[in-house]
Design a protein around this motif. Structure first.
Motif, PDB file in Angstrom:
ATOM      1  N   ARG A 408      33.297  36.948  45.994  1.00  0.00           N
ATOM      2  CA  ARG A 408      34.019  37.388  45.941  1.00  0.00           C
ATOM      3  C   ARG A 408      35.542  36.850  46.128  1.00  0.00           C
ATOM      4  O   ARG A 408      36.413  37.225  45.381  1.00  0.00           O
ATOM      5  CB  ARG A 408      34.132  38.970  46.721  1.00  0.00           C
ATOM      6  CG  ARG A 408      35.344  40.109  46.055  1.00  0.00           C
ATOM      7  CD  ARG A 408      35.221  40.989  47.276  1.00  0.00           C
ATOM      8  NE  ARG A 408      36.631  42.355  46.569  1.00  0.00           N
ATOM      9  CZ  ARG A 408      37.312  41.846  47.465  1.00  0.00           C
ATOM     10  NH1 ARG A 408      37.629  41.329  48.614  1.00  0.00           N
ATOM     11  NH2 ARG A 408      38.890  43.329  46.682  1.00  0.00           N
ATOM     12  N   ALA A 409      36.389  36.064  46.951  1.00  0.00           N
ATOM     13  CA  ALA A 409      37.001  35.793  47.904  1.00  0.00           C
ATOM     14  C   ALA A 409      37.522  34.518  46.883  1.00  0.00           C
ATOM     15  O   ALA A 409      38.814  34.551  46.370  1.00  0.00           O
ATOM     16  CB  ALA A 409      36.432  34.749  49.279  1.00  0.00           C
ATOM     17  N   THR A 410      36.677  34.789  46.058  1.00  0.00           N
ATOM     18  CA  THR A 410      36.957  32.739  45.407  1.00  0.00           C
ATOM     19  C   THR A 410      37.740  33.819  43.617  1.00  0.00           C
ATOM     20  O   THR A 410      38.136  33.166  43.378  1.00  0.00           O
ATOM     21  CB  THR A 410      35.984  31.680  44.506  1.00  0.00           C
ATOM     22  OG1 THR A 410      35.526  32.053  45.984  1.00  0.00           O
ATOM     23  CG2 THR A 410      36.478  30.795  43.638  1.00  0.00           C
ATOM     24  N   ALA A 411      36.493  34.627  43.636  1.00  0.00           N
ATOM     25  CA  ALA A 411      37.516  35.330  42.245  1.00  0.00           C
ATOM     26  C   ALA A 411      39.433  36.044  42.506  1.00  0.00           C
ATOM     27  O   ALA A 411      40.105  35.742  42.401  1.00  0.00           O
ATOM     28  CB  ALA A 411      36.347  37.014  42.255  1.00  0.00           C
ATOM     29  N   VAL A 412      38.591  36.455  43.930  1.00  0.00           N
ATOM     30  CA  VAL A 412      40.258  37.462  44.424  1.00  0.00           C
ATOM     31  C   VAL A 412      41.381  35.651  44.498  1.00  0.00           C
ATOM     32  O   VAL A 412      42.533  36.069  44.024  1.00  0.00           O
ATOM     33  CB  VAL A 412      40.585  37.439  46.093  1.00  0.00           C
ATOM     34  CG1 VAL A 412      41.591  37.653  46.173  1.00  0.00           C
ATOM     35  CG2 VAL A 412      40.185  39.395  46.162  1.00  0.00           C
ATOM     36  N   LYS A 413      40.766  34.718  44.996  1.00  0.00           N
ATOM     37  CA  LYS A 413      41.371  33.409  44.986  1.00  0.00           C
ATOM     38  C   LYS A 413      42.227  33.434  43.136  1.00  0.00           C
ATOM     39  O   LYS A 413      43.187  32.557  43.247  1.00  0.00           O
ATOM     40  CB  LYS A 413      40.910  32.207  45.241  1.00  0.00           C
ATOM     41  CG  LYS A 413      41.312  30.975  45.687  1.00  0.00           C
ATOM     42  CD  LYS A 413      40.912  29.804  45.815  1.00  0.00           C
ATOM     43  CE  LYS A 413      42.175  28.269  45.959  1.00  0.00           C
ATOM     44  NZ  LYS A 413      41.059  27.551  47.121  1.00  0.00           N
ATOM     45  N   ALA A 414      41.860  33.312  41.657  1.00  0.00           N
ATOM     46  CA  ALA A 414      41.438  32.872  40.456  1.00  0.00           C
ATOM     47  C   ALA A 414      42.709  34.010  40.489  1.00  0.00           C
ATOM     48  O   ALA A 414      43.729  33.573  39.462  1.00  0.00           O
ATOM     49  CB  ALA A 414      40.460  33.377  39.648  1.00  0.00           C
ATOM     50  N   PHE A 415      42.987  35.076  40.702  1.00  0.00           N
ATOM     51  CA  PHE A 415      43.851  36.851  40.053  1.00  0.00           C
ATOM     52  C   PHE A 415      45.170  35.792  40.909  1.00  0.00           C
ATOM     53  O   PHE A 415      46.432  35.746  40.678  1.00  0.00           O
ATOM     54  CB  PHE A 415      43.428  37.373  40.394  1.00  0.00           C
ATOM     55  CG  PHE A 415      42.656  37.959  39.916  1.00  0.00           C
ATOM     56  CD1 PHE A 415      43.011  39.195  38.447  1.00  0.00           C
ATOM     57  CD2 PHE A 415      41.423  38.674  40.007  1.00  0.00           C
ATOM     58  CE1 PHE A 415      41.610  39.287  37.309  1.00  0.00           C
ATOM     59  CE2 PHE A 415      40.692  39.142  39.265  1.00  0.00           C
ATOM     60  CZ  PHE A 415      40.661  39.098  37.658  1.00  0.00           C
ATOM     61  N   ALA A 416      45.012  35.481  42.539  1.00  0.00           N
ATOM     62  CA  ALA A 416      45.901  35.635  42.857  1.00  0.00           C
ATOM     63  C   ALA A 416      47.122  33.699  42.646  1.00  0.00           C
ATOM     64  O   ALA A 416      47.899  34.037  42.459  1.00  0.00           O
ATOM     65  CB  ALA A 416      46.156  35.488  44.479  1.00  0.00           C
TER      66      ALA A 416
END
Length: 445
Positions: A408-416
């Motif tokens: 999930r943290a990497t997914a957040v990074k993709a959006f951010a």
């Protein structure tokens, strides 16, 4: 020769079959296998294809199956045209993004990331099955986000997967038409990523005709991109951007236009296609005529909100004729018959753009022959374009990493990290809301 279409119950399949019906040369496709998990959609599209084939003596035989492995065995070419989550999923992608004040579009920005996160695991599974069941097949990827999904599949299929899109083809055709040139004789110097590229030159008999277009305000205002972006901005860029760059260059105006719309594009297509499939199930109705009516409405309303925000007016008649099926047919012919062709495709970069690594999938002109698609050398992009391409490619890599790891943290990074998402906190909220809306994102932990 056998062609398998994954997403064979999809609305645009008759475009592909229509192109095949016009090919009567030796080595053509003689068998089409439609695969889709939705048997009702398969039956509807099969009816359309049967009507298209009436009176064509050598029409390719059509069969349909819901068994993926059965569909892949024996295929020479595989078209991947799936939509994970269906049009309801697209509608949710758009709704959530627009509610957060960022562009709601299926391939650009937050919506594209959400779509990619749930599509990549499915595309990877398909790639692994192709490698096992049809190792000599060529995969032509139509599935959006096309560059991202092609790169995911290339990690398992190498250069035997090639992504296609009709946007660069349509753009090159429009520029050539405005300049009075034959599109078939023009070389379009187009470079970037899928839905993030620029035409930097249009060469006819070795002469670049683009400066003539950029120097003539009347000519610039006479075609869709000229009206969409404005003559002043195109002259400033010194290039003609792909229409999807409107979401970047006119972000605020586009978001407002989409927020004012009665419903999102995904919701419109969901409702429109639901009517078509219901109508096509009626044995007393011509499925082909129902499809043609629906398609005409679909094409006429394409990117309507962008055109509205720019005051660009209605689409021209010549731009309603599709195009990606023609690219697909030309690509198959070049590979199957060794008929050399130059096409704009999504392929591994190799050394085309020096700012990206060899495995990054880019959208560039390629020479295609029996050995596949070979990207042509390209001049470096200007700084502003290099920055966008590198930033969005890194976002795509974060999506691939999140899909592989379930992080999930990497997914957040993709959006951010995406240029159109302006807050880490917003990125966290988007991940939460997309995960709540899409069961297919349950793997993110």
């Amino acid at each position: 020769m056998r062609l398998t279409i994954l997403g064979g119950g999809g609305f645009r399949v008759p475009l592909v079959y229509g192109a095949l019906l016009g090919d009567h040369a030796e080595g053509r496709v003689t068998e089409v296998v439609l695969h889709d998990p939705d048997d009702r959609r398969l039956r509807a599209v099969s009816r359309v294809l049967a009507e298209q084939a009436e009176g064509v003596a050598d029409a390719p035989a059509v069969s349909a199956t819901t068994d993926l492995d059965e569909a892949l065995r024996g295929a020479r070419f595989v078209f991947s045209a799936i939509r994970v989550g269906g049009l309801q999923g697209r509608a949710e992608d758009e709704r959530i993004a627009l509610a957060a004040g960022v562009p709601g579009q299926e391939t650009v920005g937050a919506g594209g990331i959400a779509y990619g996160l749930r599509t990549v695991p499915v595309a990877v599974d398909i790639a692994r099955r192709v490698a096992r069941l049809a190792p000599d097949a060529w995969v032509i990827n139509f599935t959006n986000p096309a560059g991202l999904v092609t790169e995911a599949m290339a990690r398992h299929l190498g250069d035997r997967v090639i992504g296609i899109c009709d946007s660069p083809v349509g753009l090159g055709r429009r520029i050539a038409r405005v300049l009075g040139a034959d599109p078939k004789r023009a070389f379009v110097d187009y470079v970037g990523l899928n839905h993030l590229g620029w035409v930097r030159a249009l060469r006819v008999a070795g002469r670049d005709e683009l400066p003539r277009l950029l120097g003539d305000p009347a000519l610039l205002g006479s075609f869709e991109e000229g009206r969409l972006f404005g003559a002043d901005w195109l002259r400033s860029l010194g290039a003609i951007p792909n229409e999807y760059l409107h979401y970047y260059y006119f972000n605020r105006e586009t978001v407002r236009a989409y927020q004012r719309a009665e419903r999102t594009r995904g919701a419109f297509l969901r409702d429109q296609q639901a009517r078509f499939y219901a109508e096509a199930a009626d044995p007393g109705v011509s499925a082909l005529r129902a499809w043609e009516r629906t398609r005409a409405e679909r094409e006429a309303t394409y990117m309507a909100e962008n055109r509205e925000s720019a005051g660009a007016g209605e689409r021209e008649e010549d731009d309603l004729s599709g195009g990606y099926e023609k690219v697909a047919l030309a690509l198959m012919r070049a590979i199957a018959r060794d008929e050399r062709a130059t096409l704009i495709l999504n392929v591994r970069n190799r050394s085309t753009l020096h700012v990206l690594d060899a495995d990054a999938v880019v959208e560039v002109p390629c020479l295609v022959d029996a050995g596949g698609a070979h990207p042509l050398a390209a001049d470096p992009l200007p700084g502003h374009a290099t920055g966008l391409v590198c930033a969005v490619k890194d976002v795509e890599r974060q999506v691939l990493s999140a899909a592989e790891s379930g992080s999930r943290a990497t997914a957040v990074k993709a959006f951010a990290l995406h240029p159109l998402v302006d807050s880490v906190n917003l990125a966290r909220r988007l991940v939460d809301e997309y995960a709540a809306a899409h069961p297919g994102l349950g793997y993110l932990k």
